[in-house]
Write a protein that holds these residues in place. Structure first.
Motif, PDB file in Angstrom:
ATOM      1  N   SER A 104       0.848  -1.190   0.000  1.00  0.00           N
ATOM      2  CA  SER A 104       0.000   0.000   0.000  1.00  0.00           C
ATOM      3  C   SER A 104       0.873   1.227   0.000  1.00  0.00           C
ATOM      4  O   SER A 104       1.571   1.482   0.977  1.00  0.00           O
ATOM      5  CB  SER A 104      -0.874   0.032   1.261  1.00  0.00           C
ATOM      6  OG  SER A 104      -1.769  -1.018   1.216  1.00  0.00           O
ATOM      7  N   PRO A 105       0.873   1.981  -1.087  1.00  0.00           N
ATOM      8  CA  PRO A 105       1.759   3.143  -1.136  1.00  0.00           C
ATOM      9  C   PRO A 105       1.362   4.194  -0.109  1.00  0.00           C
ATOM     10  O   PRO A 105       0.183   4.458   0.101  1.00  0.00           O
ATOM     11  CB  PRO A 105       1.588   3.678  -2.560  1.00  0.00           C
ATOM     12  CG  PRO A 105       0.357   3.070  -3.098  1.00  0.00           C
ATOM     13  CD  PRO A 105       0.109   1.815  -2.329  1.00  0.00           C
ATOM     14  N   GLN A 106       2.363   4.759   0.566  1.00  0.00           N
ATOM     15  CA  GLN A 106       2.116   5.841   1.522  1.00  0.00           C
ATOM     16  C   GLN A 106       2.515   7.148   0.863  1.00  0.00           C
ATOM     17  O   GLN A 106       3.692   7.519   0.860  1.00  0.00           O
ATOM     18  CB  GLN A 106       2.938   5.608   2.788  1.00  0.00           C
ATOM     19  CG  GLN A 106       2.513   4.358   3.535  1.00  0.00           C
ATOM     20  CD  GLN A 106       3.403   4.118   4.743  1.00  0.00           C
ATOM     21  OE1 GLN A 106       4.553   3.734   4.615  1.00  0.00           O
ATOM     22  NE2 GLN A 106       2.849   4.380   5.920  1.00  0.00           N
ATOM     23  N   PHE A 107       1.524   7.802   0.260  1.00  0.00           N
ATOM     24  CA  PHE A 107       1.800   9.026  -0.483  1.00  0.00           C
ATOM     25  C   PHE A 107       2.116  10.184   0.466  1.00  0.00           C
ATOM     26  O   PHE A 107       1.742  10.172   1.635  1.00  0.00           O
ATOM     27  CB  PHE A 107       0.590   9.387  -1.356  1.00  0.00           C
ATOM     28  CG  PHE A 107       0.317   8.386  -2.443  1.00  0.00           C
ATOM     29  CD1 PHE A 107       1.204   8.239  -3.509  1.00  0.00           C
ATOM     30  CD2 PHE A 107      -0.817   7.588  -2.414  1.00  0.00           C
ATOM     31  CE1 PHE A 107       0.956   7.319  -4.519  1.00  0.00           C
ATOM     32  CE2 PHE A 107      -1.067   6.667  -3.417  1.00  0.00           C
ATOM     33  CZ  PHE A 107      -0.185   6.527  -4.470  1.00  0.00           C
ATOM     34  N   ALA A 108       2.786  11.191  -0.077  1.00  0.00           N
ATOM     35  CA  ALA A 108       3.013  12.422   0.674  1.00  0.00           C
ATOM     36  C   ALA A 108       1.675  13.125   0.892  1.00  0.00           C
ATOM     37  O   ALA A 108       0.744  12.953   0.110  1.00  0.00           O
ATOM     38  CB  ALA A 108       3.971  13.336  -0.091  1.00  0.00           C
ATOM     39  N   GLU A 109       1.615  13.938   1.933  1.00  0.00           N
ATOM     40  CA  GLU A 109       0.357  14.602   2.274  1.00  0.00           C
ATOM     41  C   GLU A 109      -0.169  15.440   1.103  1.00  0.00           C
ATOM     42  O   GLU A 109      -1.359  15.458   0.824  1.00  0.00           O
ATOM     43  CB  GLU A 109       0.577  15.486   3.511  1.00  0.00           C
ATOM     44  CG  GLU A 109      -0.706  15.792   4.253  1.00  0.00           C
ATOM     45  CD  GLU A 109      -0.456  16.651   5.484  1.00  0.00           C
ATOM     46  OE1 GLU A 109       0.499  16.352   6.226  1.00  0.00           O
ATOM     47  OE2 GLU A 109      -1.202  17.617   5.678  1.00  0.00           O
ATOM     48  N   ARG A 110       0.757  16.114   0.400  1.00  0.00           N
ATOM     49  CA  ARG A 110       0.326  16.967  -0.719  1.00  0.00           C
ATOM     50  C   ARG A 110      -0.391  16.176  -1.815  1.00  0.00           C
ATOM     51  O   ARG A 110      -1.206  16.714  -2.541  1.00  0.00           O
ATOM     52  CB  ARG A 110       1.530  17.723  -1.309  1.00  0.00           C
ATOM     53  CG  ARG A 110       2.470  16.897  -2.135  1.00  0.00           C
ATOM     54  CD  ARG A 110       3.605  17.728  -2.732  1.00  0.00           C
ATOM     55  NE  ARG A 110       4.641  18.033  -1.765  1.00  0.00           N
ATOM     56  CZ  ARG A 110       5.645  17.196  -1.448  1.00  0.00           C
ATOM     57  NH1 ARG A 110       5.745  16.008  -2.023  1.00  0.00           N
ATOM     58  NH2 ARG A 110       6.554  17.540  -0.562  1.00  0.00           N
ATOM     59  N   THR A 111      -0.045  14.885  -1.910  1.00  0.00           N
ATOM     60  CA  THR A 111      -0.613  14.048  -2.963  1.00  0.00           C
ATOM     61  C   THR A 111      -2.109  13.823  -2.757  1.00  0.00           C
ATOM     62  O   THR A 111      -2.865  13.644  -3.715  1.00  0.00           O
ATOM     63  CB  THR A 111       0.122  12.687  -2.979  1.00  0.00           C
ATOM     64  OG1 THR A 111       1.517  12.953  -3.003  1.00  0.00           O
ATOM     65  CG2 THR A 111      -0.243  11.868  -4.187  1.00  0.00           C
ATOM     66  N   LEU A 112      -2.523  13.840  -1.503  1.00  0.00           N
ATOM     67  CA  LEU A 112      -3.929  13.580  -1.211  1.00  0.00           C
ATOM     68  C   LEU A 112      -4.811  14.677  -1.803  1.00  0.00           C
ATOM     69  O   LEU A 112      -5.983  14.460  -2.087  1.00  0.00           O
ATOM     70  CB  LEU A 112      -4.139  13.481   0.306  1.00  0.00           C
ATOM     71  CG  LEU A 112      -3.212  12.482   1.006  1.00  0.00           C
ATOM     72  CD1 LEU A 112      -3.431  12.512   2.512  1.00  0.00           C
ATOM     73  CD2 LEU A 112      -3.414  11.072   0.456  1.00  0.00           C
ATOM     74  N   MET A 165      -4.215  16.155  -4.715  1.00  0.00           N
ATOM     75  CA  MET A 165      -4.205  16.125  -6.184  1.00  0.00           C
ATOM     76  C   MET A 165      -5.466  15.466  -6.697  1.00  0.00           C
ATOM     77  O   MET A 165      -5.913  14.460  -6.179  1.00  0.00           O
ATOM     78  CB  MET A 165      -3.034  15.274  -6.687  1.00  0.00           C
ATOM     79  CG  MET A 165      -1.707  15.921  -6.556  1.00  0.00           C
ATOM     80  SD  MET A 165      -0.463  14.793  -7.261  1.00  0.00           S
ATOM     81  CE  MET A 165       1.005  15.450  -6.471  1.00  0.00           C
ATOM     82  N   ILE A 212       0.065  21.819  -5.468  1.00  0.00           N
ATOM     83  CA  ILE A 212       1.026  20.817  -5.007  1.00  0.00           C
ATOM     84  C   ILE A 212       1.942  21.389  -3.923  1.00  0.00           C
ATOM     85  O   ILE A 212       2.386  20.671  -3.032  1.00  0.00           O
ATOM     86  CB  ILE A 212       1.827  20.284  -6.218  1.00  0.00           C
ATOM     87  CG1 ILE A 212       0.930  19.329  -7.012  1.00  0.00           C
ATOM     88  CG2 ILE A 212       3.141  19.635  -5.808  1.00  0.00           C
ATOM     89  CD1 ILE A 212       1.505  18.846  -8.308  1.00  0.00           C
ATOM     90  N   TYR A 213       2.191  22.681  -3.985  1.00  0.00           N
ATOM     91  CA  TYR A 213       3.104  23.308  -3.025  1.00  0.00           C
ATOM     92  C   TYR A 213       2.356  23.951  -1.850  1.00  0.00           C
ATOM     93  O   TYR A 213       2.938  24.695  -1.068  1.00  0.00           O
ATOM     94  CB  TYR A 213       4.035  24.289  -3.763  1.00  0.00           C
ATOM     95  CG  TYR A 213       4.788  23.575  -4.869  1.00  0.00           C
ATOM     96  CD1 TYR A 213       5.851  22.725  -4.571  1.00  0.00           C
ATOM     97  CD2 TYR A 213       4.386  23.663  -6.199  1.00  0.00           C
ATOM     98  CE1 TYR A 213       6.520  22.025  -5.565  1.00  0.00           C
ATOM     99  CE2 TYR A 213       5.047  22.957  -7.205  1.00  0.00           C
ATOM    100  CZ  TYR A 213       6.107  22.144  -6.879  1.00  0.00           C
ATOM    101  OH  TYR A 213       6.759  21.433  -7.866  1.00  0.00           O
TER     102      TYR A 213
END
Lengths: 394, 394
Positions: B6-14, B16, B133-134
């Motif tokens: 299960s990939p643990q994406f960066a918070e910013r990815t959530l 997108m 994203i930023y």
């Protein structure tokens, strides 16, 4: 109406710096310099006739789709070719603006402050540049002649880590290849610690001798993100690379890429497809492998003949690089300054470590763009300087 | 050896998400659809003969430099042409992989959590995607028929803000042009509050009627970052845009770009240069201006004939877009679903606001890729649906 304005950059920007390699490129492009510095492919082997012919395919039936906006995932024909070549589903392939963009996109979706990112020591400088923008907490894993030392990866470092990044084939900067035993151990370790692996493989097809091992991606497709590139096997000026990723990750990569550059130049993608899909691509690959092997052999011979016994270097079975370790008291930044005066360039090894300054007694030599005569002359000059610098410190 | 991960994406990815426009593209590419949705240029006007001829220049004396790694700032010939065309120093020009990459790079170096970013309401959707994203704190500034309402920008919002982003010419999505009085007021406001301005200008050369005003960049070069693009005036599939920025900012953009994709496809840059530097480029520009003006006029006429009196729309003097405002109770997402069934597409306006959901009674119509017959038929269908949806809500 003009005014003075002091830009207030984002905090992450303060950590950006231009790479040593980039600054050096300006010097190494002077015609009299024998440069072992750049990671460039040999321009004289670019398949210009095939590229020239490829242009006409753009004006055929695909016309004018290569000039209009295209899909973010990439041109369907090229994705399909990659899928077949790598034996992966085409739906898991996304085209990127060179492999460097692949690294940036992975940084975007996975890397963030207060999360660990595992990298080899040493590792690819461009990857450090791409990831550092997203402010990781680097954990370095040592490597030896068999590649990354899997035993050195511990559970604590893997906890909540973004991923482990590595170049398993003919690594930049060491030229080393990850052994089969280590590949298996790495997959097992990753499974045990729920670690995602990022396998960067620009040099895998530049195998000169010895055995080729399966990709980590083929060993565990759900746990490995694979980065490929046409820069080293075709032409880097086209800026075409690709990523193979599990579906959930690919979806996020597509969204990140859409926000980053919409899609990779369609003309470049169609040119790459036209060249690789005609039968001559494997002949071209074979030609550049032969050329690079000759140059690699020439550099190994020149090092053996000229370097003093205290100096050690790797013995690459492929790729473009040899990694040289000097006695601990020799600083290769000082050595580079002396070498540049004599018309020879290389990259000091310190740049390839996430935690600098370190390993100031190492350097990377590239043999890809220099012919045998230049290699002999250049290594002779460099070896004489190395002997001088060893003696200075004694 | 396969495993579940299960990939643990960066918070910013959530945060997108794929854009509405992108999802819609899949539908609008079907041949029977009359699409007012995409922001694409008219493919039938791509200067294919000029592009075809341009290819040969790559194999001339520049050969094979367009296929090797190139400078991060871009190919010198194209930078020089842009510098001369815009009357800016060539050292302040960097080539980007489309304007979209320009937005990403500006996000990278300026945008961060807990800092304000000022945008127009509505604004370009792709800019919101790039900046989000930023993780900025968006402040929206209203706009009217003269463009952004400068009086609405207050000192508090400018404090420590990353920048104000705007499209002054024939804005996406409204088609509006910033008036000269507002341009002056904006520069004064920016100077008073030490605010950096980002001027995105993909449509400036697509001026059909009325007056052209100086760029903000020319009014205060130290305070304005200017983004240009060849996507709308040549061919978007090439992915070539550029930024003009003050030196200190340009240096950081170069570093960020190096980490992002090393450089923009050199082949695409050389093709653009070959086409724009031969005398026919201005003739080409004049041709597409004529075509788009005809289509714009056709759409204005069709709206006047068919739309009910409660509906309002902008009157663009250039660009590709008309912005339509329906009675407040009409939801254009519902309207779109009905329109798609009848073979017509547009973009619901809500996507163009930083703070959603809002303005659900607006929509963007593009006239660039549809001929007069399609415009008449499509607007007739759409108007009938609008009347229906107005009546439903009554």
């Amino acid at each position: 109406m003009k005014s003075n304005h002091s830009p207030q950059f984002a905090e992450r920007t303060l950590m950006m710096k231009s790479s040593v390699i980039r600054e050096m490129m300006k010097f190494t492009q002077q015609p009299h310099v024998i440069s072992f510095a750049g990671g460039l492919p040999a321009a004289e082997k670019f398949p210009l006739d095939a590229l020239s012919d490829a242009w006409h395919t753009l004006f055929d039936k695909t016309r004018p789709s290569a000039f209009q906006y295209g899909p973010t995932e990439g041109q369907p024909s090229l994705r399909k070719w990659i899928g077949e070549r790598l034996q992966v589903p085409v739906a898991n392939v996304i085209i990127t603006t060179g492999s460097q963009q692949g690294l940036d996109l992975l940084g975007k979706i996975f890397v963030e402050r207060n999360r660990r990112l595992l990298v080899e020591a040493p590792t690819y400088l461009g990857a450090l540049q791409a990831f550092s923008i997203y402010e990781p907490e680097y954990v370095t894993v040592p490597s030896d002649e068999d590649g990354i030392v899997t035993e050195a990866i511990n559970a604590e470092d893997c906890e909540n880590a973004s991923f482990l990044y590595l170049v398993p084939n003919f690594q930049n900067p060491t030229g080393r290849q990850l052994s089969m035993r280590r590949r298996q151990a790495l997959i097992e370790k990753a499974q045990a610690h729920n670690l995602l692996l990022v396998e960067d493989d620009p040099y895998g097809q530049l195998c000169y001798s010895g055995e080729q091992f399966p990709t980590l991606q083929s060993m565990d497709p759900e746990r490995v993100v694979y980065l490929g590139s046409f820069s080293k096997v075709l032409a880097p000026g086209l800026r075409v690379g690709f990523i193979v990723a599990p579906t959930e990750i690919l979806d996020k990569l597509v969204q990140a890429k859409q926000a980053t550059d919409l899609h990779t130049c369609s003309v470049a993608q169609e040119l790459v497809y036209a060249v690789v899909s005609n039968g001559s691509f494997d002949t071209h690959l074979s030609n550049i492998r032969d050329l690079y092997k000759q140059r690699c052999d020439a550099m190994m011979r020149a090092l053996e003949i000229n370097m003093p016994p205290e100096v050690q270097w790797t013995n690459p079975m492929g790729g473009m690089f040899i990694w040289v370790t000097l006695p601990i008291h020799v600083n290769t930044v000082d050595l580079l300054n002396a070498a540049i005066e004599k018309g020879v360039a290389f990259v000091p090894g310190g740049s390839f470590f996430a935690h600098t300054p370190s390993h100031s007694n190492t350097m990377r030599l590239s043999f890809a763009t220099v012919n045998a005569t230049q290699i002999e002359a250049g290594i002779k000059i460099l070896s004489a300087l190395v002997i001088e610098h060893i003696n200075i410190g004694k």
